[in-house]
Design a protein around this motif. Structure first.
Motif, PDB file in Angstrom:
ATOM      1  N   LYS A 159      -2.769  -5.750  15.127  1.00  0.00           N
ATOM      2  CA  LYS A 159      -2.426  -4.130  15.085  1.00  0.00           C
ATOM      3  C   LYS A 159      -1.216  -3.566  14.365  1.00  0.00           C
ATOM      4  O   LYS A 159      -1.558  -2.505  14.166  1.00  0.00           O
ATOM      5  CB  LYS A 159      -2.345  -4.056  17.253  1.00  0.00           C
ATOM      6  CG  LYS A 159      -1.930  -3.511  17.089  1.00  0.00           C
ATOM      7  CD  LYS A 159      -1.150  -3.228  19.085  1.00  0.00           C
ATOM      8  CE  LYS A 159      -1.032  -1.871  18.970  1.00  0.00           C
ATOM      9  NZ  LYS A 159      -0.341  -1.122  18.284  1.00  0.00           N
ATOM     10  N   ALA A 160      -0.689  -4.304  13.441  1.00  0.00           N
ATOM     11  CA  ALA A 160       0.268  -4.146  12.759  1.00  0.00           C
ATOM     12  C   ALA A 160      -0.699  -3.510  11.180  1.00  0.00           C
ATOM     13  O   ALA A 160      -0.141  -2.670  11.033  1.00  0.00           O
ATOM     14  CB  ALA A 160       1.220  -4.846  12.761  1.00  0.00           C
ATOM     15  N   ALA A 161      -1.482  -4.075  11.606  1.00  0.00           N
ATOM     16  CA  ALA A 161      -2.146  -3.326  10.427  1.00  0.00           C
ATOM     17  C   ALA A 161      -2.845  -3.020  10.311  1.00  0.00           C
ATOM     18  O   ALA A 161      -3.288  -1.180   9.739  1.00  0.00           O
ATOM     19  CB  ALA A 161      -3.623  -4.401   9.526  1.00  0.00           C
ATOM     20  N   ASP A 163      -2.135   0.153  12.633  1.00  0.00           N
ATOM     21  CA  ASP A 163      -1.946   0.939  12.588  1.00  0.00           C
ATOM     22  C   ASP A 163      -0.457   1.254  11.375  1.00  0.00           C
ATOM     23  O   ASP A 163      -0.120   2.891  10.933  1.00  0.00           O
ATOM     24  CB  ASP A 163       0.044   0.831  13.216  1.00  0.00           C
ATOM     25  CG  ASP A 163      -0.393   0.228  14.906  1.00  0.00           C
ATOM     26  OD1 ASP A 163      -1.730   1.889  14.844  1.00  0.00           O
ATOM     27  OD2 ASP A 163       0.016  -0.152  15.993  1.00  0.00           O
ATOM     28  N   GLU A 164      -0.428   1.098  10.053  1.00  0.00           N
ATOM     29  CA  GLU A 164      -0.055   0.806   8.923  1.00  0.00           C
ATOM     30  C   GLU A 164      -0.751   1.717   8.157  1.00  0.00           C
ATOM     31  O   GLU A 164      -0.375   2.072   7.341  1.00  0.00           O
ATOM     32  CB  GLU A 164       0.397  -0.508   8.420  1.00  0.00           C
ATOM     33  CG  GLU A 164       1.025  -0.552   7.048  1.00  0.00           C
ATOM     34  CD  GLU A 164       0.972  -1.315   5.781  1.00  0.00           C
ATOM     35  OE1 GLU A 164       1.137  -1.532   5.207  1.00  0.00           O
ATOM     36  OE2 GLU A 164       1.319  -2.711   6.766  1.00  0.00           O
ATOM     37  N   VAL A 165      -2.684   1.514   8.447  1.00  0.00           N
ATOM     38  CA  VAL A 165      -3.394   2.706   7.819  1.00  0.00           C
ATOM     39  C   VAL A 165      -3.140   3.851   8.317  1.00  0.00           C
ATOM     40  O   VAL A 165      -3.744   4.795   7.627  1.00  0.00           O
ATOM     41  CB  VAL A 165      -4.640   1.229   6.992  1.00  0.00           C
ATOM     42  CG1 VAL A 165      -4.592   0.199   6.274  1.00  0.00           C
ATOM     43  CG2 VAL A 165      -5.130   1.198   8.550  1.00  0.00           C
ATOM     44  N   GLY A 166      -3.208   3.323   9.895  1.00  0.00           N
ATOM     45  CA  GLY A 166      -3.101   5.053  10.626  1.00  0.00           C
ATOM     46  C   GLY A 166      -4.205   5.293  11.238  1.00  0.00           C
ATOM     47  O   GLY A 166      -4.380   5.989  12.015  1.00  0.00           O
ATOM     48  N   ARG A 183      -9.642   1.217   4.003  1.00  0.00           N
ATOM     49  CA  ARG A 183      -8.312   1.292   3.895  1.00  0.00           C
ATOM     50  C   ARG A 183      -7.968   0.651   3.581  1.00  0.00           C
ATOM     51  O   ARG A 183      -6.976  -0.605   3.584  1.00  0.00           O
ATOM     52  CB  ARG A 183      -8.314   2.901   4.697  1.00  0.00           C
ATOM     53  CG  ARG A 183      -8.688   3.972   4.680  1.00  0.00           C
ATOM     54  CD  ARG A 183      -8.160   5.089   5.374  1.00  0.00           C
ATOM     55  NE  ARG A 183      -8.750   5.392   6.257  1.00  0.00           N
ATOM     56  CZ  ARG A 183      -8.020   5.092   7.611  1.00  0.00           C
ATOM     57  NH1 ARG A 183      -6.835   5.182   7.370  1.00  0.00           N
ATOM     58  NH2 ARG A 183      -8.784   5.598   8.584  1.00  0.00           N
ATOM     59  N   ARG A 187      -5.717  -2.802   1.301  1.00  0.00           N
ATOM     60  CA  ARG A 187      -4.527  -3.656   2.016  1.00  0.00           C
ATOM     61  C   ARG A 187      -4.168  -5.041   1.335  1.00  0.00           C
ATOM     62  O   ARG A 187      -3.716  -6.535   1.641  1.00  0.00           O
ATOM     63  CB  ARG A 187      -3.393  -2.796   2.218  1.00  0.00           C
ATOM     64  CG  ARG A 187      -2.903  -1.681   2.085  1.00  0.00           C
ATOM     65  CD  ARG A 187      -2.296  -0.768   3.124  1.00  0.00           C
ATOM     66  NE  ARG A 187      -2.446   0.232   2.973  1.00  0.00           N
ATOM     67  CZ  ARG A 187      -1.023   0.988   3.228  1.00  0.00           C
ATOM     68  NH1 ARG A 187      -0.035   0.936   3.727  1.00  0.00           N
ATOM     69  NH2 ARG A 187      -0.835   2.686   2.474  1.00  0.00           N
ATOM     70  N   TYR A 188      -5.764  -5.502   2.609  1.00  0.00           N
ATOM     71  CA  TYR A 188      -5.550  -7.028   3.918  1.00  0.00           C
ATOM     72  C   TYR A 188      -6.932  -7.392   3.091  1.00  0.00           C
ATOM     73  O   TYR A 188      -7.723  -6.817   2.450  1.00  0.00           O
ATOM     74  CB  TYR A 188      -5.446  -6.430   5.094  1.00  0.00           C
ATOM     75  CG  TYR A 188      -4.385  -5.788   5.444  1.00  0.00           C
ATOM     76  CD1 TYR A 188      -3.177  -6.613   5.164  1.00  0.00           C
ATOM     77  CD2 TYR A 188      -4.344  -4.397   5.766  1.00  0.00           C
ATOM     78  CE1 TYR A 188      -1.774  -5.874   6.342  1.00  0.00           C
ATOM     79  CE2 TYR A 188      -3.173  -3.615   6.199  1.00  0.00           C
ATOM     80  CZ  TYR A 188      -1.475  -4.533   5.909  1.00  0.00           C
ATOM     81  OH  TYR A 188      -0.378  -4.495   6.791  1.00  0.00           O
TER      82      TYR A 188
END
Length: 327
Positions: A159-161, A163-166, A183, A187-188
């Motif tokens: 969930k943190a990922a 949320d980070e990408v929107g 997206r 990053r991941y």
């Protein structure tokens, strides 16, 4: 304790919602909540859901806003550390969540786990296999080339990922899945679980797939991809567009043939050939042209009969498998 929040958007899904919910509630992994987002249904969907008694199930009703926004609404309500999404007509095998959760425990550097998808028909019977690919790690380049994840019912995401990408971009529906995967991959890392866990429902008697909307949203996604991609990946633009138009060609001719959709297939194929010159060497393009031609020229009932009696000359499945991920 809630580890995983499962988000299930539904709009007028009365015919399939019970099977979908039961496939979630029947998971071997038990530490989850199921958040159903009713997207303004006008049928008996909510009444049907309310007959299912399970403490893990919660229903939230909103005005209609589309699938992407419904998924984001569910994610905003989620209490779990991980998110998974399932469409209201798809099914999961019982070990889907457990297998993907374990994959993310084993690979803490990854933010997304995905599995393999097969297709089922209206009666929950196997219809055809999906592409079973095994990409893991840095998959950003491969996801630019083509959406190998396949559907929004597939992944388990930290969930943190998310949320980070929107989250999802609702204005890109129905191609918002691909946009989000790209997206995230920028990053991941991703990790594959090489087993069939998602049963994607294909309505074999329907041609409701909105070609114009999918083309428009796909073009927007591709523009976003290359507006953000680094210079060394800009050269993938031609290949990316070629593969996307192969997919659109396939969808235009898949299942029930229709004259208007067949006409669109000619244009999609021309664009696929323009962007991906290697397609000229593939024999499948002649099957595509033959299938599109008979759909335009002959009555629909005659075409359906011909395809049932002589399927091989019109089989265009290979169009989806001529995707070059290594360049």
């Amino acid at each position: 304790m809630v580890q995983i929040s499962v988000i299930l958007p539904v709009y007028n899904g009365v015919s399939t919602i019970t099977d979908t919910i039961n496939s979630v509630l029947g998971q071997t992994f038990q530490e989850f909540e199921l958040i159903v987002i009713d997207d303004g249904s006008t049928d008996d969907t909510v009444s049907v859901i309310e007959t299912i008694k399970d403490d893990r199930l919660r229903i939230h009703q909103f005005e209609n806003a589309g699938q992407g926004e419904s998924r984001n609404r569910g994610a905003a309500l989620a209490q779990g550390e991980y998110l998974s999404f399932i469409d209201a007509d798809d099914l999961w095998t019982p070990d889907k969540l457990e297998s993907q959760w374990q994959a993310l425990q084993t690979h803490p550097q990854a933010a997304v786990a995905y599995s393999w998808t097969d297709h089922i028909d209206e009666n929950n019977q196997f219809f055809r296999a999906g592409p079973h690919l095994t990409f893991s790690g840095d998959v950003y380049k491969k996801l630019i080339i083509s959406d190998f994840v396949g559907s929004g019912s597939n992944v388990l995401i930290r969930k943190a990922a998310f949320d980070e990408v929107g989250g999802f971009a609702p204005h890109l529906t129905p191609a918002e899945d691909w946009d989000l995967w790209v997206r995230l991959a920028a990053r991941y890392e991703f990790v594959v679980v090489p087993q069939v866990h998602i049963l994607y429902r294909t309505l074999t008697t329907s041609s409701s797939f909105n070609l114009a909307k999918m083309e428009a949203s796909s073009v927007q996604v591709m523009e976003r991809i290359f507006a953000q991609a680094p210079p060394e990946l800009q050269g993938l633009s031609q290949l990316c567009r070629g593969h996307r138009y192969k997919y659109l060609t396939y969808k235009a001719l898949d299942l029930t043939p229709q004259r208007q959709r067949a006409r669109a297939a000619f244009r999609f194929l021309a664009l696929a050939l323009w962007y991906d010159l290697s397609l000229w060497r593939r024999r499948v393009i002649w099957k595509v042209l033959l299938r599109a031609t008979i759909a335009v020229v002959f009555p629909r009932t005659w075409v359906i009969s011909l395809l049932k009696q002589q399927p091989k000359p019109f089989d265009i499945e290979a169009l989806l498998f001529h995707i070059r991920f290594e360049v």
